[in-house]
Enzyme design. Sequence first.
Site, PDB file in Angstrom:
ATOM      1  N   ASP A 134       0.890  -1.159   0.000  1.00 26.68           N
ATOM      2  CA  ASP A 134       0.000   0.000   0.000  1.00 26.68           C
ATOM      3  C   ASP A 134       0.926   1.206   0.000  1.00 26.68           C
ATOM      4  O   ASP A 134       1.549   1.516   1.006  1.00 26.68           O
ATOM      5  CB  ASP A 134      -0.905   0.006   1.237  1.00 26.68           C
ATOM      6  CG  ASP A 134      -1.921   1.151   1.200  1.00 26.68           C
ATOM      7  OD1 ASP A 134      -1.623   2.183   0.562  1.00 26.68           O
ATOM      8  OD2 ASP A 134      -2.998   1.022   1.803  1.00 26.68           O
ATOM      9  N   HIS A 135       1.019   1.884  -1.152  1.00 25.57           N
ATOM     10  CA  HIS A 135       2.062   2.904  -1.287  1.00 25.57           C
ATOM     11  C   HIS A 135       1.871   4.062  -0.305  1.00 25.57           C
ATOM     12  O   HIS A 135       2.823   4.794  -0.020  1.00 25.57           O
ATOM     13  CB  HIS A 135       2.138   3.409  -2.735  1.00 25.57           C
ATOM     14  CG  HIS A 135       1.019   4.308  -3.140  1.00 25.57           C
ATOM     15  ND1 HIS A 135      -0.139   3.852  -3.723  1.00 25.57           N
ATOM     16  CD2 HIS A 135       0.874   5.656  -3.052  1.00 25.57           C
ATOM     17  CE1 HIS A 135      -0.934   4.865  -3.978  1.00 25.57           C
ATOM     18  NE2 HIS A 135      -0.353   5.978  -3.582  1.00 25.57           N
TER      19      HIS A 135
ATOM     20  N   HIS B 187      -6.100   2.379   1.335  1.00 27.60           N
ATOM     21  CA  HIS B 187      -5.409   3.577   1.830  1.00 27.60           C
ATOM     22  C   HIS B 187      -6.078   4.165   3.076  1.00 27.60           C
ATOM     23  O   HIS B 187      -5.426   4.426   4.087  1.00 27.60           O
ATOM     24  CB  HIS B 187      -5.368   4.654   0.744  1.00 27.60           C
ATOM     25  CG  HIS B 187      -4.724   4.218  -0.529  1.00 27.60           C
ATOM     26  ND1 HIS B 187      -3.696   3.307  -0.576  1.00 27.60           N
ATOM     27  CD2 HIS B 187      -4.962   4.579  -1.818  1.00 27.60           C
ATOM     28  CE1 HIS B 187      -3.335   3.121  -1.826  1.00 27.60           C
ATOM     29  NE2 HIS B 187      -4.080   3.876  -2.593  1.00 27.60           N
TER      30      HIS B 187
END
Length: 497
Positions: A185-186, A248
């Site tokens: 999950d960037h 996110h």
Amino acid sequence: MTDAFARTPSTAVLPAQRLLLFGATGDLSQRMLLPSLFSLHAEKLIGPDLRIIGTARSELNDETFRAAAAEALDKFLSPEARVPDAIPSFLDRLHYVPLDASKPESFSALNAMMGGDPNQHTAIYLSTAPSLFGSTIAGLQSAGLDGPNCRIGLEKPLGHDLASSAVINDAVAAAYAEGQTFRIDHYLGKETVQNLLALRFGNRMFEPLWNAENIEHVQITVSETVGLEGRVSYYDGVGALRDMVQNHMLQLLALVAMEPPARFGPRSVRDEKVKVLRSLRRIDRATAAHETVRGQYTDGAVGGKAVPGYIDELKQPSNTETFVAVKAHVDNWRWHGVPFYLRTGKRLPNRHSEIVIQFREVPHSIFAGRGAVLQSNRLIIRLQPEENIRLMTMAKEPGLDRDGIRLREVPLDLSLTTAFAGFRRRIAYERLLLDLIEGDPTLFVRRDEVEAQWEWIDAIRDGWEAANVTPRPYSAGTWGPSAAIALTERDGVHWND
């Protein structure tokens, strides 16, 4: 698995000697992965012997892949990350193998390029369509890339609900243990997200106040100005709830709400996050229509430019939501009665991601008889585009106060850009790729986290279907449907726009 966070790997986890990039010619690779790897190379943060092997369907060879990589670096490297002298040696690291991931038998060429040495430590970065996971894993196994010295990074989407996610995770688990699996999950690679942990657990003044006794509510907003932007085939049918909230935003909520971990290490941090996710009050058929808002943008103007509506961009009817707002609760002692308001959407007035911690009013105002009006303190943590932390406090206006004391809300600002002016702002993928190469899973998502997230999201979607909750229209360039305003204002709360 080590439970100590460090850039120097422990004796139990050694750095990868080769990095295999699936989807090496794609947009993510050009914009993020190759520039991030170059920066790590230019700063000598990865070993000189690390080989980077790209693969995709495109019929390239080492020479043409290096030329494409050089073009990507020229186009997407930020000015402060450009180190021209380091480009030739970086390109020398790159190799390429054309491969059809839908055909496990085509992995034999990859096996030859990789050298067939099962003792080499290997990091694999997998960014493929979910439909290709099974064949890709089978191909990696046939190439001998499923041993104890291999680890695999998985880019989303990892399914579209709990059941499909379980199918993917089961396929991965058949070849790789959980400790070898790095779900990306960037957002977790962003500096300000990690600064949230530093703010909470590195400063004594905040943590004693971080509870229901002192905090009235929390807002988390991730707004976008863009529309479909070439993501038609992916986005329609997925929507804002699954595209943004499931991963996110729930990760941000978990970081805000988690208990203090024993240490900053993979097991401790992720254990506390999953406790929060399992404590989320379910929004189901009885509450979905009241506790959530779905929206879909129509034509309007963003940034002074006219833009078409979602249906016009899609060129067909659709019930996919491009906006969602949710009133969530974490049912535990720390957060009893504190609402968490989440909202995200496309074609909103501006692009930003932020967390707002709204503190309660002071229990007694000594200024009430002097005509002064107090505003409750707010802590605003801005994640993007600029990174800053702002604490809104009350201060006295200068003057002799003959007509009564005057107080004004003033900000105490910590601009991370200014405070750390001597440091280069990094792409989130730089940290995540380095952690994958070094084998540190702290900032990656564990399977039980993913499943807890999907359970909560699936209940909302089931509630929408049962109650026939369809997207409400909102004009592009506005903050979503009016129902999203009502969601908070019936509690006496205003969104922080």
